[in-house]
Design a protein around this motif. Structure first.
Motif, PDB file in Angstrom:
ATOM      1  N   ASN A  81     -23.737  -3.085  -1.601  1.00  0.00           N
ATOM      2  CA  ASN A  81     -22.556  -3.517  -2.302  1.00  0.00           C
ATOM      3  C   ASN A  81     -22.873  -3.268  -3.849  1.00  0.00           C
ATOM      4  O   ASN A  81     -24.045  -3.713  -4.251  1.00  0.00           O
ATOM      5  N   HIS A  99     -21.353 -11.666   2.625  1.00  0.00           N
ATOM      6  CA  HIS A  99     -20.364 -11.927   1.738  1.00  0.00           C
ATOM      7  C   HIS A  99     -19.548 -10.574   1.672  1.00  0.00           C
ATOM      8  O   HIS A  99     -18.357 -10.719   1.520  1.00  0.00           O
ATOM      9  N   TYR A 100     -20.183  -9.487   1.092  1.00  0.00           N
ATOM     10  CA  TYR A 100     -19.521  -8.300   0.621  1.00  0.00           C
ATOM     11  C   TYR A 100     -18.939  -7.409   1.681  1.00  0.00           C
ATOM     12  O   TYR A 100     -18.054  -6.853   1.597  1.00  0.00           O
ATOM     13  N   TRP A 138     -17.450  -1.055  -6.206  1.00  0.00           N
ATOM     14  CA  TRP A 138     -16.401  -1.863  -6.787  1.00  0.00           C
ATOM     15  C   TRP A 138     -15.835  -1.455  -8.123  1.00  0.00           C
ATOM     16  O   TRP A 138     -16.271  -0.403  -8.810  1.00  0.00           O
ATOM     17  N   GLN A 147     -21.260  -4.002  -7.405  1.00  0.00           N
ATOM     18  CA  GLN A 147     -20.022  -4.718  -7.809  1.00  0.00           C
ATOM     19  C   GLN A 147     -19.667  -4.216  -9.163  1.00  0.00           C
ATOM     20  O   GLN A 147     -20.298  -3.309  -9.727  1.00  0.00           O
ATOM     21  N   TRP A 156     -11.209  -6.971   3.339  1.00  0.00           N
ATOM     22  CA  TRP A 156      -9.823  -7.381   2.830  1.00  0.00           C
ATOM     23  C   TRP A 156      -9.099  -6.169   2.015  1.00  0.00           C
ATOM     24  O   TRP A 156      -7.900  -6.208   1.782  1.00  0.00           O
ATOM     25  N   TYR A 157      -9.808  -5.424   1.572  1.00  0.00           N
ATOM     26  CA  TYR A 157      -9.351  -4.095   0.994  1.00  0.00           C
ATOM     27  C   TYR A 157      -9.123  -2.968   1.750  1.00  0.00           C
ATOM     28  O   TYR A 157      -8.750  -1.730   1.171  1.00  0.00           O
ATOM     29  N   GLU A 208     -17.627  -8.870   4.316  1.00  0.00           N
ATOM     30  CA  GLU A 208     -16.460  -9.422   4.452  1.00  0.00           C
ATOM     31  C   GLU A 208     -15.130  -9.102   3.639  1.00  0.00           C
ATOM     32  O   GLU A 208     -14.051  -8.786   3.842  1.00  0.00           O
ATOM     33  N   ILE A 209     -15.743  -9.314   2.462  1.00  0.00           N
ATOM     34  CA  ILE A 209     -14.517  -9.080   1.053  1.00  0.00           C
ATOM     35  C   ILE A 209     -14.256  -7.495   1.256  1.00  0.00           C
ATOM     36  O   ILE A 209     -13.102  -7.318   0.885  1.00  0.00           O
ATOM     37  N   LYS A 210     -14.824  -6.607   1.657  1.00  0.00           N
ATOM     38  CA  LYS A 210     -14.452  -5.152   1.533  1.00  0.00           C
ATOM     39  C   LYS A 210     -13.418  -4.804   2.698  1.00  0.00           C
ATOM     40  O   LYS A 210     -12.736  -4.210   2.441  1.00  0.00           O
TER      41      LYS A 210
END
Length: 175
Positions: A58, A156-157, A39, A60, A163-164, A159-161
């Protein structure tokens, strides 16, 4: 695009579906598995030894991973490294969580599913057992961790990745 730099003939390599933020820096002998994310502002520098990361790791924002001569960094699958953490020449076992602004020093080993609390300092050579929570400066065992506690962050990460827009679209072919 992240800063990717070759040093002494060794360049970062990564697996499928990884996300590297535009201002992340990956330098030298780094190998990442599939579905990893690095990140914003994170620095992974492997100029004198290696950084080996499994899958679904991940790293961060503003975290720093660095090795030392004769001391590679080994990060197994499903590890989460929190914002501003420092991971130096150590081993993080499967599913471990390194909290925000925590530090793990040379030769330390953080066990499977273990949690290093935010701001903790794990001294050089320390062994954190599987599914333990360590906190403080220097870090000490405070209690046992729930078996799924650290893994929730890794999931969770993942899922978040997405989004990008991962799927390799933001990465050139691996060298």
């Amino acid at each position: 695009m992240a800063l990717l730099k070759e040093v002494n003939g060794k360049a970062p390599k990564w697996g499928d579906n990884c996300y590297l933020a535009e201002n992340a820096a990956l330098v030298g002998d780094i190998t990442m598995g599939d579905d990893c994310s690095v990140w914003f502002g994170a620095v992974l520098r492997a100029d004198v030894d290696a950084i080996r990361m499994g899958c679904r790791v991940n790293v961060q924002d503003c975290a720093c991973i660095h090795q030392t001569r004769g001391g590679a960094v080994v990060i197994e699958d499903d590890v989460s490294i929190g914002h501003g953490a420092v991971v130096h020449a150590c081993c993080l076992r499967k599913g471990a969580l390194i909290g925000m602004n925590a530090t793990v020093l040379d030769g330390a080993e953080v066990g499977e599913g273990a949690v290093v609390a935010a701001g903790a300092v794990v001294l050089a050579g320390t062994r954190v057992g599987p599914y333990e929570i360590w906190a403080g400066i220097p870090a000490r065992l405070v209690k046992k961790a729930d078996r799924e506690q650290a893994l929730t962050f890794s999931r969770h990460y993942m899922e978040i990745k997405e989004w990008y827009g991962t799927g390799g679209r933001n990465l050139p072919p691996c060298p």
